[in-house]
Structures are given as structure tokens and as C-alpha cells.
Motif scaffolding. Structure first.
Motif, PDB file in Angstrom:
ATOM      1  N   LEU A  39       0.807  -1.197  -0.111  1.00  0.00           N
ATOM      2  CA  LEU A  39      -0.112  -0.031  -0.074  1.00  0.00           C
ATOM      3  C   LEU A  39       0.933   1.443   0.199  1.00  0.00           C
ATOM      4  CD1 LEU A  39      -2.628  -0.965   2.785  1.00  0.00           C
ATOM      5  CD2 LEU A  39      -2.958  -0.656   0.148  1.00  0.00           C
ATOM      6  N   PHE A  40       1.994   1.279   0.586  1.00  0.00           N
ATOM      7  CA  PHE A  40       2.632   2.524   1.009  1.00  0.00           C
ATOM      8  C   PHE A  40       4.267   2.245   0.602  1.00  0.00           C
ATOM      9  CE2 PHE A  40      -0.558   2.087   4.343  1.00  0.00           C
ATOM     10  CZ  PHE A  40      -1.410   2.941   3.894  1.00  0.00           C
ATOM     11  N   GLY A  41       4.677   1.153   0.420  1.00  0.00           N
ATOM     12  CA  GLY A  41       6.177   1.032   0.157  1.00  0.00           C
ATOM     13  C   GLY A  41       6.630   1.830  -1.250  1.00  0.00           C
ATOM     14  N   PRO A  42       7.995   1.658  -1.617  1.00  0.00           N
ATOM     15  CA  PRO A  42       8.605   2.189  -2.872  1.00  0.00           C
ATOM     16  C   PRO A  42       7.735   1.656  -4.040  1.00  0.00           C
ATOM     17  CG  PRO A  42      10.240   1.695  -1.418  1.00  0.00           C
ATOM     18  CD  PRO A  42       8.975   1.032  -0.742  1.00  0.00           C
ATOM     19  N   GLY A  43       7.293   2.459  -4.951  1.00  0.00           N
ATOM     20  CA  GLY A  43       6.741   1.846  -6.169  1.00  0.00           C
ATOM     21  C   GLY A  43       5.275   1.371  -5.919  1.00  0.00           C
ATOM     22  N   ALA A  44       4.599   1.621  -4.638  1.00  0.00           N
ATOM     23  CA  ALA A  44       3.385   0.966  -4.536  1.00  0.00           C
ATOM     24  C   ALA A  44       2.195   1.422  -5.441  1.00  0.00           C
ATOM     25  CB  ALA A  44       3.037   1.015  -3.215  1.00  0.00           C
TER      26      ALA A  44
END
Length: 227
Positions: A150-155
Motif C-alpha cells: 500500500l505504501f512502499g516504494p513503487g506501490a
């Protein structure tokens, strides 16, 4: 995602004409189950509802590398395990769970079947919206459970949530609503009604596109989405 239907053959006729799907037997999942294909790629499954007391619904499953471990985290966070992780032939491992509010969703630990072969194009999965009575609790639960997705890099998640407001019936339970991409919601709604389904909510604007809510000819609800 999969639909639990009283009549899989009727489901094949409805969705085959509505979305241009073809079908492939999937006995490893359950007797009579079929995989729905769009352009030869998997987009959904239809399965026979074995218990008449079960709702006729579309269920979304979230991918995980370890369904058993994720079930442990769900239980610790106040959710429930409806069906513990079980192998589905050589396809993967499936489980059915709920969040603390009672919304039902699946878990899928892929082995031979990774999931969607196509999405975000007409006749395929485009979005899933959680309708819940406690948005803060849902934010905390899913934000922890699927933080990187949901919120990580590239999400780039296809997952939102909305409150169950006063416009819904008082008995409406928390639930997920699967959205299929369409180019023309009005024309698709006409096909839905011609095929024996019905329109529940005419087109309305959302932050993620124009949506309409319909049911198939067996009562399973889903949404149409133009982004």
C-alpha cells in the motif's frame, strides 16, 4: 478473485457474454470450478456454492508468500480465520479470513498459479473497495497487514476503503466490492439487465473513476468502473 455461485454454467453464460470471457475447467480448486480467461490469460474463477446458506458473492484474494504466517498476524490483529490455509492442487495455498469488522477476503500463496494474467483493462479486475463501519480500525489493520503493497516504494494499489454511510441499509455488513474495468458503463449496464442481472446503483463519480454497482443473474454484486 472468484465468484461462489449456485449455478456455474449460468455464470459462464452471463460473464462470458458480458465480458467476453472463455473458460477452462479447474477441478483442483473444487468440482465444477472454472477459470475465466480473457485473451487466453486468467482473470477470475467461478466456483459452485456448496452450502445454500452461503452468500452468492465475489471474493477478492490478496497474494502472500506465506499464508500460514499471515493468518497468524490477522488473528493477532483481531481478525478471524474462516478457512485455514489449504493446498489447491499444485496451484497454490488458499485461506479465507475476515478483518476485525467482519469483511471477508481471501489469501493466496501462489505456486503454479500466480494470479491475474490481465487486469486494469476492459473485462478484467480494476479495483476493490472495502466498505466498513470503522474506517480508522480498517486503516490500522490493512495498513499494518499490507504496508509495503500500500505504501512502499513503487506501490500502486488497486484497493480503497469507504465508510458504510446512512445511504446503506442498516443491516449492510462490512464487505469488499470488486470492480471490473469497462469502456462504457451505460452500455455494460444494458447488457447486465438484458442478461438477467440488475442495476443496484447507477453511475456515480469516485476518486478513482466512474463506477456503477450491479448484480449478476444469481445475485452476486460487483461494480463497473471507467477510469
Amino acid at each position: 478473485m472468484d465468484a461462489q455461485l449456485p449455478d456455474v454454467e449460468a455464470g459462464k453464460r452471463f460473464y462470458g457474454e458480458l465480458f467476453g470471457w472463455s473458460f477452462q475447467d479447474q477441478p483442483a480448486r473444487s468440482p465444477g470450478a472454472v477459470r475465466a480467461l480473457k485473451g487466453g490469460e486468467p482473470v477470475a474463477s467461478l466456483a459452485h456454492k456448496t452450502d445454500g446458506r452461503m452468500p452468492t458473492v465475489w471474493t477478492v484474494s490478496f497474494a502472500t508468500p506465506d499464508a500460514e504466517a499471515l493468518c497468524g498476524r490477522i488473528r493477532a490483529a483481531g481478525g478471524q480465520i474462516v478457512s485455514a490455509p489449504l493446498p489447491v492442487g499444485e496451484l497454490g495455498v488458499a485461506a479465507l479470513v475476515t478483518d476485525p469488522g467482519g469483511a471477508v477476503f481471501g489469501l493466496w500463496q501462489p505456486v503454479g498459479h500466480p494470479g491475474f494474467g490481465r487486469r486494469r483493462e476492459p473485462g478484467t479486475f480494476a479495483w476493490v473497495e472495502l466498505y466498513t463501519r470503522d474506517t480508522e480500525a480498517a486503516n490500522a489493520f490493512y495498513g499494518d497487514l499490507f504496508h509495503d503493497a500500500l505504501f512502499g516504494p513503487g506501490a500502486d494499489p488497486d484497493f480503497g476503503r469507504a465508510p458504510i454511510s446512512d445511504v446503506f441499509p442498516a443491516e449492510m455488513p462490512p464487505h469488499f466490492l470488486v470492480h471490473f474495468a469497462v469502456e462504457d458503463p451505460a452500455a455494460t449496464m444494458e447488457r447486465v439487465t438484458r442478461l438477467g442481472g440488475r442495476v443496484q446503483v447507477p453511475p456515480f463519480e469516485t476518486s478513482y473513476g466512474t463506477a456503477a454497482v450491479v448484480t449478476d443473474d444469481q445475485g452476486a454484486s460487483f461494480a463497473l468502473l471507467r477510469r
